[in-house]
Each structure stands twice: as structure tokens, then as C-alpha cells.
Design a protein around this motif. Structure first.
Motif, PDB file in Angstrom:
ATOM      1  N   GLU A 182      62.678   3.568  52.152  1.00  0.00           N
ATOM      2  CA  GLU A 182      62.305   4.031  53.494  1.00  0.00           C
ATOM      3  C   GLU A 182      61.536   5.355  53.426  1.00  0.00           C
ATOM      4  N   ILE A 183      61.965   6.236  52.546  1.00  0.00           N
ATOM      5  CA  ILE A 183      61.275   7.517  52.372  1.00  0.00           C
ATOM      6  C   ILE A 183      59.875   7.277  51.823  1.00  0.00           C
ATOM      7  N   GLU A 184      59.783   6.422  50.838  1.00  0.00           N
ATOM      8  CA  GLU A 184      58.475   6.088  50.249  1.00  0.00           C
ATOM      9  C   GLU A 184      57.547   5.469  51.290  1.00  0.00           C
ATOM     10  N   MET A 185      58.087   4.606  52.139  1.00  0.00           N
ATOM     11  CA  MET A 185      57.299   3.987  53.199  1.00  0.00           C
ATOM     12  C   MET A 185      56.804   5.057  54.191  1.00  0.00           C
ATOM     13  N   TYR A 186      57.680   5.990  54.537  1.00  0.00           N
ATOM     14  CA  TYR A 186      57.306   7.075  55.454  1.00  0.00           C
ATOM     15  C   TYR A 186      56.178   7.917  54.857  1.00  0.00           C
ATOM     16  N   LEU A 187      56.320   8.274  53.575  1.00  0.00           N
ATOM     17  CA  LEU A 187      55.269   9.050  52.924  1.00  0.00           C
ATOM     18  C   LEU A 187      53.957   8.267  52.866  1.00  0.00           C
ATOM     19  N   GLY A 188      54.057   6.968  52.645  1.00  0.00           N
ATOM     20  CA  GLY A 188      52.849   6.125  52.668  1.00  0.00           C
ATOM     21  C   GLY A 188      52.177   6.153  54.031  1.00  0.00           C
ATOM     22  N   GLU A 189      52.978   6.100  55.101  1.00  0.00           N
ATOM     23  CA  GLU A 189      52.430   6.181  56.461  1.00  0.00           C
ATOM     24  C   GLU A 189      51.780   7.542  56.704  1.00  0.00           C
ATOM     25  N   PHE A 190      52.420   8.584  56.177  1.00  0.00           N
ATOM     26  CA  PHE A 190      51.837   9.920  56.294  1.00  0.00           C
ATOM     27  C   PHE A 190      50.449   9.948  55.662  1.00  0.00           C
ATOM     28  N   TRP A 191      50.358   9.492  54.416  1.00  0.00           N
ATOM     29  CA  TRP A 191      49.072   9.531  53.710  1.00  0.00           C
ATOM     30  C   TRP A 191      48.042   8.613  54.363  1.00  0.00           C
ATOM     31  N   ARG A 243      53.927  18.892  45.128  1.00  0.00           N
ATOM     32  CA  ARG A 243      54.993  19.615  45.832  1.00  0.00           C
ATOM     33  C   ARG A 243      55.347  18.841  47.102  1.00  0.00           C
ATOM     34  N   GLU A 244      55.840  17.633  46.899  1.00  0.00           N
ATOM     35  CA  GLU A 244      56.316  16.790  47.995  1.00  0.00           C
ATOM     36  C   GLU A 244      57.820  16.616  47.805  1.00  0.00           C
ATOM     37  N   TYR A 245      58.561  16.884  48.874  1.00  0.00           N
ATOM     38  CA  TYR A 245      60.017  16.843  48.787  1.00  0.00           C
ATOM     39  C   TYR A 245      60.590  16.062  49.960  1.00  0.00           C
ATOM     40  N   ALA A 246      61.612  15.288  49.681  1.00  0.00           N
ATOM     41  CA  ALA A 246      62.368  14.594  50.725  1.00  0.00           C
ATOM     42  C   ALA A 246      63.814  15.041  50.565  1.00  0.00           C
ATOM     43  N   VAL A 247      64.336  15.649  51.617  1.00  0.00           N
ATOM     44  CA  VAL A 247      65.653  16.247  51.490  1.00  0.00           C
ATOM     45  C   VAL A 247      66.463  16.061  52.768  1.00  0.00           C
ATOM     46  N   GLY A 248      67.723  15.758  52.582  1.00  0.00           N
ATOM     47  CA  GLY A 248      68.661  15.727  53.691  1.00  0.00           C
ATOM     48  C   GLY A 248      69.404  17.044  53.693  1.00  0.00           C
ATOM     49  N   PHE A 285      53.135  22.732  50.644  1.00  0.00           N
ATOM     50  CA  PHE A 285      54.349  21.978  50.396  1.00  0.00           C
ATOM     51  C   PHE A 285      54.454  20.931  51.489  1.00  0.00           C
ATOM     52  N   LEU A 286      54.868  19.733  51.136  1.00  0.00           N
ATOM     53  CA  LEU A 286      55.172  18.694  52.109  1.00  0.00           C
ATOM     54  C   LEU A 286      56.658  18.416  51.987  1.00  0.00           C
ATOM     55  N   VAL A 287      57.394  18.725  53.053  1.00  0.00           N
ATOM     56  CA  VAL A 287      58.844  18.560  53.028  1.00  0.00           C
ATOM     57  C   VAL A 287      59.248  17.598  54.137  1.00  0.00           C
ATOM     58  N   VAL A 288      59.825  16.483  53.742  1.00  0.00           N
ATOM     59  CA  VAL A 288      60.351  15.494  54.676  1.00  0.00           C
ATOM     60  C   VAL A 288      61.850  15.764  54.785  1.00  0.00           C
ATOM     61  N   THR A 289      62.321  16.002  55.996  1.00  0.00           N
ATOM     62  CA  THR A 289      63.736  16.331  56.185  1.00  0.00           C
ATOM     63  C   THR A 289      64.474  15.191  56.882  1.00  0.00           C
ATOM     64  N   HIS A 290      65.764  15.356  57.025  1.00  0.00           N
ATOM     65  CA  HIS A 290      66.629  14.388  57.703  1.00  0.00           C
ATOM     66  C   HIS A 290      66.613  13.035  57.000  1.00  0.00           C
TER      67      HIS A 290
END
Length: 159
Positions: free
Chosen positions: A38-47, A65-70, A25-30
Motif C-alpha cells: 500500500e505504501i509503495e502504491m501511494y508513492l507510485g501515485e505520488f510520482w 531520502r524517501e521515508y514512510a513512517v508511522g 526529503f519526502l516523508v509519508v506519515t501515518h
């Protein structure tokens, strides 16, 4: 550079202890104050930080199973994402293909020998000596197999 070293450490750990077939699972928090862009850009930087040799198996292991959640505010969107994560976890652990781990049966005897001396710190040479006390057909034969056994045994023993 630090992010890439950190990422390399975790990817190596996952491959070592979980294998390339481990579901992830990849979970981006905060993400409360972040826009979708911005979330999409962050995930792009991750990849982009993932080494080319690891990108395919990592993507396959994530299987969407990639999630971005506050998590500061429990709004409807957050609840929906958490429910989706929960559903994915349940699906993984109720799928027999994901929870079945096959280990050499000969490892069970070696594990029993180690448990008999529970909490005693043993050197590698002492472990090899215990191994040699087993009938030949149940002995661990190579350094590579011993390393795999110890990785599994230590992971199971402490969790």
C-alpha cells in the motif's frame, strides 16, 4: 486534480525559494496500518502526479531520502527510520556544499538599507529609490535581480 494542484504549488515554491539544487526529503506519515504494498502504491501515485518536467530534478534532489513512517507507535522499525532520517539531516548540514549559499555582495548594502527602516512596509517604487541611493556598482540592475533579492531577503528576514 486537487492533489496535482497542491503538488504543483509545493514544487513551484521549492523551485522558487530553494532552487532546483535544494536537498529534499519526502516523508509519508501515518503508515501504521498500511502494508508495504500500500505504501509503495501511494508513492507510485505520488510520482505519477509529479509533472514530467519536474520528475528528474525532484528525484535528484531527494537522492533516496524517501521515508514512510508511522508515528503512533514507537516500535523498532519506526526508531530505525527516524534514526535514518536524523543521519541524513546531519549529513546534509555538515556537508559544506549543501550549506553554502552564494549571493551577490552588492545585496548586502541593499539589505542594510532595508533593515535600517525595519518593520516599515515599503512599496516596490520606494525600494527602487533606496537602491538608486547606492553607488552605481552596488545597485540592483534588473527587475529579475530585484525579484530574486526580495525573495531571499523576505525568506531570511522572517526565519
Amino acid at each position: 486534480m486537487a492533489v496535482s494542484n497542491y503538488l504543483k504549488f509545493w514544487i513551484t515554491s521549492i523551485k522558487t525559494f530553494g532552487g532546483k539544487a535544494a536537498p529534499l526529503f519526502l516523508v509519508v506519515t501515518h503508515t501504521e496500518t498500511k502494508s508495504a504494498d500500500e505504501i509503495e502504491m501511494y508513492l507510485g501515485e505520488f510520482w505519477n502526479a509529479v509533472h514530467d518536467d519536474d520528475r528528474d530534478w525532484l528525484s535528484e534532489s531527494l537522492n533516496d531520502r524517501e521515508y514512510a513512517v508511522g508515528l503512533k507507535t514507537l516500535n523498532d522499525n519506526t526508531k530505525e527510520i527516524l534514526e535514518s532520517m536524523k543521519k541524513s539531516i546531519v549529513e546534509l548540514f555538515t556537508d559544506e556544499n549543501n550549506t553554502k549559499v552564494e549571493l551577490p555582495s552588492s545585496w548586502a548594502l541593499m539589505e542594510q538599507l532595508l533593515y535600517e527602516g525595519a518593520w516599515k512596509v515599503l512599496s516596490l517604487s520606494e525600494i527602487w529609490k533606496l537602491n538608486s541611493s547606492l553607488p552605481d556598482e552596488y545597485q540592483i540592475k534588473s527587475d529579475e535581480e530585484m525579484s530574486k533579492f526580495l525573495n531571499v531577503f523576505m525568506t531570511v528576514a522572517f526565519f
